[in-house]
Design a protein around this motif. Structure first.
Motif, PDB file in Angstrom:
ATOM      1  N   ASP A 249       0.808  -1.224  -0.141  1.00  0.00           N
ATOM      2  CA  ASP A 249       0.121   0.107   0.108  1.00  0.00           C
ATOM      3  C   ASP A 249       0.796   1.411  -0.016  1.00  0.00           C
ATOM      4  OD1 ASP A 249      -2.108  -1.592  -0.083  1.00  0.00           O
ATOM      5  OD2 ASP A 249      -2.849  -0.770   1.833  1.00  0.00           O
ATOM      6  N   ASP A 250       2.083   1.272   0.615  1.00  0.00           N
ATOM      7  CA  ASP A 250       3.069   2.417   0.515  1.00  0.00           C
ATOM      8  C   ASP A 250       3.635   2.655  -0.697  1.00  0.00           C
ATOM      9  OD1 ASP A 250       4.864   0.420   0.933  1.00  0.00           O
ATOM     10  OD2 ASP A 250       5.693   1.168   2.763  1.00  0.00           O
ATOM     11  N   GLY A 251       3.568   1.578  -1.581  1.00  0.00           N
ATOM     12  CA  GLY A 251       4.409   1.740  -2.978  1.00  0.00           C
ATOM     13  C   GLY A 251       5.791   1.467  -2.894  1.00  0.00           C
TER      14      GLY A 251
ATOM     15  N   MET B  69      -0.234 -19.800  -5.429  1.00  0.00           N
ATOM     16  CA  MET B  69      -1.600 -19.510  -5.836  1.00  0.00           C
ATOM     17  C   MET B  69      -1.994 -18.218  -5.888  1.00  0.00           C
ATOM     18  SD  MET B  69      -2.790 -22.764  -6.436  1.00  0.00           S
ATOM     19  CE  MET B  69      -4.505 -22.519  -6.378  1.00  0.00           C
ATOM     20  N   GLY B  70      -1.282 -17.262  -4.941  1.00  0.00           N
ATOM     21  CA  GLY B  70      -1.561 -16.063  -4.672  1.00  0.00           C
ATOM     22  C   GLY B  70      -0.545 -15.414  -3.723  1.00  0.00           C
ATOM     23  N   LEU B  71      -0.415 -14.061  -3.851  1.00  0.00           N
ATOM     24  CA  LEU B  71       0.618 -13.318  -3.005  1.00  0.00           C
ATOM     25  C   LEU B  71      -0.007 -12.022  -2.456  1.00  0.00           C
ATOM     26  CD1 LEU B  71       3.731 -13.107  -5.398  1.00  0.00           C
ATOM     27  CD2 LEU B  71       3.655 -14.473  -3.416  1.00  0.00           C
ATOM     28  N   ALA B  72       0.247 -11.591  -1.141  1.00  0.00           N
ATOM     29  CA  ALA B  72      -0.087 -10.580  -0.733  1.00  0.00           C
ATOM     30  C   ALA B  72       1.179  -9.880   0.374  1.00  0.00           C
ATOM     31  CB  ALA B  72      -1.152 -10.728   0.413  1.00  0.00           C
ATOM     32  N   LEU B  73       1.230  -8.624  -0.049  1.00  0.00           N
ATOM     33  CA  LEU B  73       2.153  -7.834   0.826  1.00  0.00           C
ATOM     34  C   LEU B  73       1.647  -6.965   1.801  1.00  0.00           C
ATOM     35  CD1 LEU B  73       4.451  -6.543  -2.107  1.00  0.00           C
ATOM     36  CD2 LEU B  73       5.364  -7.665  -0.090  1.00  0.00           C
ATOM     37  N   SER B  74       2.267  -7.034   3.063  1.00  0.00           N
ATOM     38  CA  SER B  74       1.816  -6.070   4.269  1.00  0.00           C
ATOM     39  C   SER B  74       1.803  -4.565   3.708  1.00  0.00           C
ATOM     40  CB  SER B  74       2.832  -6.316   5.288  1.00  0.00           C
ATOM     41  OG  SER B  74       4.231  -5.880   5.107  1.00  0.00           O
ATOM     42  N   ARG B  75       1.261  -3.770   4.526  1.00  0.00           N
ATOM     43  CA  ARG B  75       1.152  -2.369   4.040  1.00  0.00           C
ATOM     44  C   ARG B  75       2.321  -1.712   3.701  1.00  0.00           C
ATOM     45  NH1 ARG B  75      -4.859  -1.348   4.297  1.00  0.00           N
ATOM     46  NH2 ARG B  75      -5.580  -3.471   4.790  1.00  0.00           N
ATOM     47  N   ASN B  76       3.271  -2.268   4.617  1.00  0.00           N
ATOM     48  CA  ASN B  76       4.711  -1.413   4.593  1.00  0.00           C
ATOM     49  C   ASN B  76       5.719  -2.521   3.955  1.00  0.00           C
ATOM     50  OD1 ASN B  76       5.117  -3.584   6.124  1.00  0.00           O
ATOM     51  ND2 ASN B  76       5.979  -2.570   8.155  1.00  0.00           N
TER      52      ASN B  76
END
Length: 338
Positions: A35-37, A68-75
Motif C-alpha cells: 500500500d505504501d508503494g 496460488m496467490g501473493l499478498a504484501l503487508s502495507r509497509n
C-alpha cells in the motif's frame, strides 16, 4: 511487467521487467504491491521475486509448491505466499536473508494484512477465518459463523473491524480487538465474490456472483452505536437500581448486536436479580452457544458465581410441596474443578 507512478496527470514508468517467456505455462502471474508503494512482488511457477522500488533491489524466493496467490503487508516488510493447502509468511525486513514460517490450516480463499501490519487474516473454504500475529505467524483467534466458504476479507482502515464475505451470501463483521462476532449483513441471494471497506471506513461494498452490488453505510463507530447506546442505558439503570429498565436496555442492546454473547450474560445477571430464573438460564445458554471456544471457557470461568446461583437455586421450599418444579442447566464444557 511494468511499474508506473500515477500520482500525477502524466504517469511515469518506474521499471520495465522482461519476465521469462515460458510457452508451456500460460497461467496468470500472481502479483501484489504494498500500500505504501515501496515493494512489489510477483511469481511464476515456483519462483518468486520481491522488488524494492527505493533500493532498486530484487530478492529471489523459492516456493516448495506452486504459488496460488501473493499478498504484501502495507509497509512491504512481510509477504504471504498462498499455496493450495497452506500459506507461507516471509519476513522481508532487515538486512538478514528472508525467513519463512508455514501457516497450516486448510484450503485458503483469501489473505489480508491489517492496516497497522500487526495482524494477518486468513479466510478458508471450510467456513473459518483465522487471525494471526503478522510478526510470528501464530494463530491468535479462529472465527466461525459463515454457512459456506469464506470468499473475501477486508480490514477497516482503523483495523478495528474485519469484514468477511461468504458463499452463504452474507457479509459478517468481526470485532478484531475483542475477538468476537459483531454483525451480519444479509441481502445477497448468491455467493459473495468480494467485500471491501471504503478508505474512510464509513461504507462497505459487497458484490455477489450474479453481479449484485450492495453498499452498506455505517463505519466502525456507527455499527456499534445502537448497541453501545443501550449498553450505556443499561449501566445507568443499574446505578439507579432500576432492574426493569436495565433489563429492557439489555434486551435492546441484544437486538442491535444479536451475536454478542456477553450481552446475553449481562441480561441473565439482571434476570437472576429479578428472580426470572428460567429466562436467565435460557439467556446464559444462548451466550454459551454463541461464544467461540476460547470465549466460552472465559465466560464459564468469569461467571462461576452466576452459575453457582443457577444450579443451587430451589424455587420452592421442600417442606411446602411434594412436587418441586425444576429447571435443568447443562454445561456444554464442564471444567475439571466442577
Amino acid at each position: 511487467l511494468q511499474l508506473w507512478q500515477t500520482d500525477s496527470s502524466n504517469p511515469v514508468m518506474l521499471s520495465d521487467h522482461l519476465l521469462p517467456n515460458d510457452k508451456a505455462d500460460k497461467a496468470p502471474i500472481p502479483m501484489t504491491i504494498s500500500d505504501d508503494g515501496s515493494t512489489v512482488a510477483w511469481s511464476r511457477g515456483q519462483n518468486m521475486t520481491v522488488f524494492n522500488l527505493a533500493a532498486r533491489k530484487e530478492t529471489a524466493l523459492a516456493s516448495n509448491t506452486g504459488v496460488m496467490g501473493l499478498a504484501l503487508s502495507r509497509n512491504g516488510q512481510m509477504l504471504i505466499e498462498q499455496q493450495s493447502w497452506s500459506a507461507v509468511l516471509w519476513n522481508l525486513g532487515g538486512d538478514a536473508p528472508p525467513t519463512a514460517v508455514v501457516l497450516p490450516g486448510g484450503p485458503i480463499s483469501d489473505i489480508q494484512f491489517s492496516p497497522c501490519n500487526k495482524y494477518l487474516a486468513l479466510g478458508f473454504l471450510n467456513n473459518l477465518l483465522q487471525l494471526h500475529d503478522a510478526s510470528t505467524g501464530k494463530v491468535i483467534h479462529t472465527f466461525s459463523g459463515h454457512a459456506g466458504a469464506v470468499t473475501s476479507l477486508d480490514f477497516s482502515p482503523d483495523g478495528a473491524l474485519l469484514a468477511s464475505g461468504g458463499d452463504d451470501g452474507t457479509v459478517r463483521l468481526w470485532d478484531v480487538t475483542r475477538r468476537s462476532p459483531l454483525l451480519t449483513l444479509s441481502s445477497h441471494d448468491q455467493p459473495l465474490t468480494a467485500v471491501a471497506f471504503s478508505p474512510d471506513g464509513q461504507t462497505i461494498a459487497s458484490i455477489s456472483s450474479d453481479g449484485d452490488t450492495r453498499l452498506w453505510r455505517g463505519g466502525t463507530e456507527d455499527v456499534l452505536e445502537d448497541a453501545r447506546y443501550w449498553i450505556e442505558q443499561a449501566k445507568m439503570s443499574e446505578s439507579h437500581d432500576s432492574l426493569q429498565g436495565e433489563l429492557a436496555a439489555w434486551t435492546k442492546a441484544i437486538r442491535a448486536a444479536p451475536e454478542e454473547a456477553s450481552s446475553y450474560v449481562a441480561r441473565a445477571e439482571v434476570r437472576i436479580r429479578l428472580e426470572q430464573f428460567p429466562e436467565c438460564i435460557a439467556d446464559f445458554q444462548l451466550a454459551i452457544d454463541l461464544a467461540e471456544p476460547l470465549q466460552r471457557s472465559e465466560l464459564l470461568s468469569r461467571h462461576s458465581t452466576l452459575i453457582s446461583k443457577l444450579t443451587s437455586w430451589k424455587p420452592l421450599d421442600i417442606s411446602s410441596s411434594s412436587e418441586i418444579p425444576c429447571w435443568h442447566f447443562t454445561l456444554t464444557e464442564p471444567t475439571d474443578d466442577w
